[in-house]
Design a protein around this motif. Structure first.
Motif, PDB file in Angstrom:
ATOM      1  N   LYS A   1       0.849  -1.200   0.000  1.00 12.47           N
ATOM      2  CA  LYS A   1       0.000   0.000   0.000  1.00 12.47           C
ATOM      3  C   LYS A   1       0.881   1.246   0.000  1.00 12.47           C
ATOM      4  O   LYS A   1       1.867   1.301   0.722  1.00 12.47           O
ATOM      5  N   ILE A   2       0.506   2.210  -0.814  1.00 19.94           N
ATOM      6  CA  ILE A   2       1.258   3.468  -0.886  1.00 19.94           C
ATOM      7  C   ILE A   2       0.572   4.450   0.074  1.00 19.94           C
ATOM      8  O   ILE A   2      -0.650   4.598   0.029  1.00 19.94           O
ATOM      9  N   ASN A   3       1.343   5.127   0.931  1.00 26.33           N
ATOM     10  CA  ASN A   3       0.698   6.054   1.878  1.00 26.33           C
ATOM     11  C   ASN A   3       0.289   7.356   1.211  1.00 26.33           C
ATOM     12  O   ASN A   3      -0.790   7.871   1.462  1.00 26.33           O
ATOM     13  N   SER A   4       1.200   7.895   0.369  1.00 24.94           N
ATOM     14  CA  SER A   4       0.776   9.077  -0.377  1.00 24.94           C
ATOM     15  C   SER A   4       1.320   9.013  -1.789  1.00 24.94           C
ATOM     16  O   SER A   4       2.422   8.518  -2.033  1.00 24.94           O
ATOM     17  N   ILE A   5       0.520   9.503  -2.709  1.00 22.91           N
ATOM     18  CA  ILE A   5       0.860   9.444  -4.141  1.00 22.91           C
ATOM     19  C   ILE A   5       0.487  10.797  -4.744  1.00 22.91           C
ATOM     20  O   ILE A   5      -0.463  11.444  -4.271  1.00 22.91           O
ATOM     21  N   THR A   6       1.237  11.247  -5.748  1.00 16.98           N
ATOM     22  CA  THR A   6       0.908  12.564  -6.321  1.00 16.98           C
ATOM     23  C   THR A   6      -0.216  12.424  -7.356  1.00 16.98           C
ATOM     24  O   THR A   6      -0.442  11.349  -7.901  1.00 16.98           O
ATOM     25  N   TYR A   7      -0.863  13.554  -7.611  1.00 19.26           N
ATOM     26  CA  TYR A   7      -1.933  13.566  -8.626  1.00 19.26           C
ATOM     27  C   TYR A   7      -1.386  13.063  -9.958  1.00 19.26           C
ATOM     28  O   TYR A   7      -2.024  12.281 -10.651  1.00 19.26           O
ATOM     29  N   GLU A   8      -0.164  13.549 -10.311  1.00 21.69           N
ATOM     30  CA  GLU A   8       0.410  13.180 -11.614  1.00 21.69           C
ATOM     31  C   GLU A   8       0.609  11.670 -11.702  1.00 21.69           C
ATOM     32  O   GLU A   8       0.326  11.059 -12.727  1.00 21.69           O
ATOM     33  N   GLU A   9       1.121  11.078 -10.606  1.00 19.46           N
ATOM     34  CA  GLU A   9       1.396   9.642 -10.627  1.00 19.46           C
ATOM     35  C   GLU A   9       0.108   8.834 -10.753  1.00 19.46           C
ATOM     36  O   GLU A   9       0.009   7.930 -11.588  1.00 19.46           O
ATOM     37  N   ILE A  10      -0.892   9.157  -9.943  1.00 17.18           N
ATOM     38  CA  ILE A  10      -2.114   8.345 -10.001  1.00 17.18           C
ATOM     39  C   ILE A  10      -2.873   8.615 -11.303  1.00 17.18           C
ATOM     40  O   ILE A  10      -3.533   7.729 -11.846  1.00 17.18           O
ATOM     41  N   LEU A  11      -2.705   9.835 -11.836  1.00 15.16           N
ATOM     42  CA  LEU A  11      -3.347  10.117 -13.122  1.00 15.16           C
ATOM     43  C   LEU A  11      -2.736   9.234 -14.217  1.00 15.16           C
ATOM     44  O   LEU A  11      -3.455   8.637 -15.019  1.00 15.16           O
ATOM     45  N   GLU A  12      -1.402   9.114 -14.206  1.00 15.91           N
ATOM     46  CA  GLU A  12      -0.750   8.224 -15.184  1.00 15.91           C
ATOM     47  C   GLU A  12      -1.203   6.788 -14.952  1.00 15.91           C
ATOM     48  O   GLU A  12      -1.621   6.103 -15.880  1.00 15.91           O
TER      49      GLU A  12
END
Ligand code: ADP
Ligand code: ASP
Ligand code: MG
Length: 404
Positions: A192-203
């Protein structure tokens, strides 16, 4: 009065036991935290697929608004069931549909985009009710017809409603603990990832990971809305989707995903002249076909080129037919599916070298042939044989040290 938007996906509302479970989450928000809630719901899992089957028994092509009318009933059904159960538990609630709010969309039936939401009715109703159960995934076009937002679109309904209410966050409850380094159903040691950036999850979302609808991330990124993706089965923190500057650890590779939705088209013996690629891709753009990965090769004598590119699998036949009918000169056209696009994504890639080399080496060691490559600042995608998908995902996951 604090308002919160919570979205529950199909598996979270799959049956009465699960609905009773989410009713407890809702109850504690209302009774303990004294919040007023907008609960956005998906159809019970499997329902949307069955509705599509019904439509396709009558008509194969999805081109008319009746498709949206049929599909939207799944969310109407679950919203009413959930609201009824909440009222049984003495939590004043009512269901509401997209057109009633209204959620105005464009007229791109089956994959409409939200244009604007008038939140007045929601605000008025929240004075009377503790919980509004909104049917996700749907809106209304300017022609007064029901629209749907594309598969997985309830996430987008939730983020858009949060924005229309002036909120800064939105909770997405699902059947996994949050966003993982890869699909936990395919890669068993995904973490599980604790925090992810908008750009990363968008990709990741655009490249095949279905945990969030890509459009929901686009909206959240544009309007600075924090998304908390969490489990509807456990009361634990999930994954926070945040701005890049708020992410302390910038991993080189944050996540790996796959998509089976690719067809590869190869044109051979194209005269190697300026403007030819523009003609080929222009022809496809005219009939609304999106081209994704592209490679071009030139013959030794420099006279001819071959061009390979990918299109969504459902557009393969149309693309081939259109190119054959066009005036574009080429000797041969060939198309293939049963392929898989594997993508690695991470904002840390921007400042690290050797990421691509490791990907290619890892696949070579597993004897996996790369057919097409495409890159952006924060992602590398390769097209491989579908049969090698699981091996590739697991090998890359280990190579970048993402395992538990
Ligand atoms: P919901 O019904 O709640 O909208 P979805 O089925 O749309 O849920 O999305 C959750 C699913 O996404 C998970 O069950 C998981 O199999 C899949 N998934 C794919 N990639 C990932 C990932 N990187 N992290 C978490 N889940 C993922
Ligand atoms: N019920 C729709 C689907 O299955 C929308 C959603 O679940 O978000 O795609
Ligand atoms: Mg979903």
């Amino acid at each position: 009065m604090a308002i919160q938007v919570m979205k529950f996906g199909g598996t979270s509302v799959a049956n009465l036991i699960r609905i009773k479970n989410i009713a407890k989450i809702i109850e504690s928000e209302v009774k303990i935290n004294k919040n007023k809630l907008v609960v956005v719901v998906s159809a019970m899992s499997g329902v949307t697929n069955r509705l599509i089957e019904d439509y396709k028994k009558v008509r194969q092509k999805i081109t008319d608004p009746e498709y949206d009318v049929i599909l939207s009933t799944g969310e109407q059904h679950s919203a009413a069931i959930i609201s009824t159960l909440l009222n049984e538990r003495k939590i004043e609630s009512r269901s509401i549909l997209g057109w009633q709010i209204p959620i105005n969309t464009d007229s791109n039936y089956s994959k409409a985009r939200i244009l604007e939401i008038n939140s007045d009715l929601i605000k008025t109703l929240l004075k009377k009710y503790k919980v509004l159960v909104v049917a996700g995934f749907q809106g209304i076009s300017k022609d007064d017809r029901i629209t749907t937002l594309g598969r997985g679109g309830s996430d987008t309904s939730a983020v858009a409603i949060a924005y229309s209410l002036g909120l800064k966050s939105c909770q997405i409850y699902t059947d996994v603990d949050g966003i993982f380094t890869s699909d936990p159903r395919i890669v068993k040691n995904a973490t599980k990832i604790n925090s992810i950036t908008y750009e990363e999850i968008l990709e990741l979302a655009s490249l095949g990971s279905k945990v969030l609808h890509p459009r929901s991330v686009e909206l959240a990124m544009k309007y600075g809305i924090k998304i908390h993706v969490r489990s509807s089965f456990k009361r634990k923190t999930g994954t926070m989707v945040v701005k890049e500057e708020n992410k302390i650890e910038k991993e080189v590779v944050t996540g790996i995903t796959s998509s089976e939705n690719e067809s590869k088209i190869t044109l051979k013996g194209i005269p190697d002249k300026p403007g030819i690629a523009a003609k080929i891709f222009g022809t496809l753009a005219k009939i609304n076909i999106n081209v994704d990965m592209i490679v071009q090769n030139i013959t030794d004598d420099g006279k001819f080129a071959s061009l390979t590119f990918t299109v969504p699998i459902e557009d393969e036949k149309r693309a081939v037919k259109e190119l054959k009918m066009s005036k574009i000169k080429f000797k041969n056209i060939d198309s293939k599916n049963s392929l898989c696009k594997i993508s690695i994504v991470g904002v840390g890639m921007k400042s690290n070298v050797g990421v691509a080399k490791k990907m290619f080496e890892t696949l070579a060691l597993k004897n996996i042939n790369i057919q097409v490559i495409s890159t952006s600042e924060i992602k590398i995608s390769v097209l491989i044989d579908l049969k090698k998908k699981k091996i590739a995902l697991n090998a890359l996951h280990n190579a970048y040290g993402l395992q538990i």
